[in-house]
Design a protein around this motif. Structure first.
Motif, short mmCIF file in Angstrom:
data_model
loop_
_atom_site.label_atom_id
_atom_site.label_comp_id
_atom_site.label_asym_id
_atom_site.label_seq_id
_atom_site.Cartn_x
_atom_site.Cartn_y
_atom_site.Cartn_z
N ASP A 60 0.83 -1.21 0.00
CA ASP A 60 0.00 0.00 0.00
C ASP A 60 0.87 1.25 0.00
N ASN A 110 0.86 4.09 -2.80
CA ASN A 110 0.46 5.41 -2.32
C ASN A 110 1.54 6.43 -2.65
N THR A 145 1.06 9.54 -5.22
CA THR A 145 1.30 10.92 -4.76
C THR A 145 2.26 11.63 -5.69
N THR A 151 -5.70 1.91 1.96
CA THR A 151 -5.07 3.17 2.37
C THR A 151 -5.25 4.25 1.32
N LEU A 152 -5.03 3.90 0.06
CA LEU A 152 -5.10 4.88 -1.01
C LEU A 152 -6.52 5.38 -1.20
N THR A 153 -7.51 4.48 -1.14
CA THR A 153 -8.90 4.89 -1.27
C THR A 153 -9.29 5.82 -0.13
N GLY A 154 -8.80 5.53 1.07
CA GLY A 154 -9.10 6.38 2.22
C GLY A 154 -8.58 7.79 2.03
N GLN A 155 -7.38 7.91 1.49
CA GLN A 155 -6.81 9.23 1.26
C GLN A 155 -7.57 9.96 0.15
N GLU A 170 -10.74 9.54 -0.57
CA GLU A 170 -12.01 9.96 0.01
C GLU A 170 -11.83 11.19 0.89
N ALA A 171 -10.71 11.28 1.59
CA ALA A 171 -10.45 12.44 2.45
C ALA A 171 -10.32 13.71 1.61
N MET A 172 -9.63 13.61 0.48
CA MET A 172 -9.51 14.77 -0.40
C MET A 172 -10.86 15.15 -0.99
#
Length: 259
Positions: free
Chosen positions: A64, A68, A72, A126-130, A132-134
């Motif tokens: 992950d 990630n 980035t 992890t990547l999906t979570g980031q 979604e946060a953006m």
């Protein structure tokens, strides 16, 4: 094509964590979407398995981190090529972000499939979570401006899920590109369903083809309820008791379903 993490991490390979990142990136790239063993990663990095677990918790945590980091770097490179990425218009930035996500998956399919094609039930990516946060940050702005028909967190989850699904589908199609009609249609249909751009005002309202902001329109009850609920979530009112705040949020949630 080399994955960006392979190119970026090579200059830092003297640090144990970065050696692991680089070893995993190189093996993932060489595998063409196949599995990569913990033993192979550790041998290539010159460390023992406990060292990998110390830095990343598990092999999946390391993989992950590799993807990630690479994603980035990719987004940063795209922002340099296209400064602003949609400027300060949150809806335009969501559209650009969707396209960048698809482009990343098509340019690095083996990495993308390794990340999203081997997810574990109940284990968040992890990547999906980031992502979604953006999205949540941008959608919160849209909601507070009276242009979102559902809760920002729900909208972020729906957009992220659709973005991943479209990307995986396009990876399976020979010759597919990031600007494929299917991707644009799904993106725009979803955003039309979630966002009422006619209710956005000022800097949050996108411009029409002539460079002018659209005409004002009276927001519906549902979008107003979502706007107030979003505002209260970030700025709780001291005028309400805890019980009143809970009751108000329940009413707003019901009204939000009328969008």
């Amino acid at each position: 094509m080399a994955h960006p993490v392979v190119e970026k991490a090579s200059s830092k390979s003297g640090v144990t964590r970065d050696r692991l990142l680089l070893a995993a990136a190189e093996l993932m790239h060489a595998s063409g979407g196949g599995s990569v063993s913990t033993r192979a990663i550790c041998e290539r990095a010159g460390v023992q398995a406990p060292t990998l677990y110390h830095h990343f918790g598990s092999k999946q945590g390391l993989l992950d981190a590799v993807v990630n980091y690479g994603f980035t770097q990719y987004v940063e490179a795209r922002n340099e090529e296209r400064p602003g990425g949609g400027g300060d218009d949150p809806v335009a930035r969501i559209r650009h972000g969707w396209d960048d996500h698809v482009r990343f998956g098509l340019e690095h399919p083996s990495f993308y499939v390794l990340l999203y094609g081997q997810i574990q039930q109940g284990v968040p990516c992890t990547l999906t979570g980031q992502a979604e946060a953006m999205l949540l940050e941008l959608l919160t702005r849209v909601a507070r401006a009276g242009g979102l028909r559902v809760d920002p967190a729900e909208a972020a989850q729906e957009i992220a899920a659709a973005n991943v699904g479209v990307t995986l589908s396009l990876i399976a199609r020979p010759g597919a590109t990031a600007d494929a009609p299917m991707s644009r249609r799904v993106r725009d249909a979803l955003l039309r369903d979630l966002i009422d751009e006619s209710h956005l005002t000022g800097e949050d309202r996108p411009l029409d083809e002539g460079g002018q902001a659209g005409t004002d329109a009276a927001p519906g009850i549902g979008t107003l309820a979502v706007a107030l609920s979003t505002a209260l979530a970030s700025e709780p009112s001291s005028a309400l008791s805890d019980g009143e705040a809970i009751l108000l949020r329940e009413w707003l949630d019901r009204l939000g379903g009328m969008s």
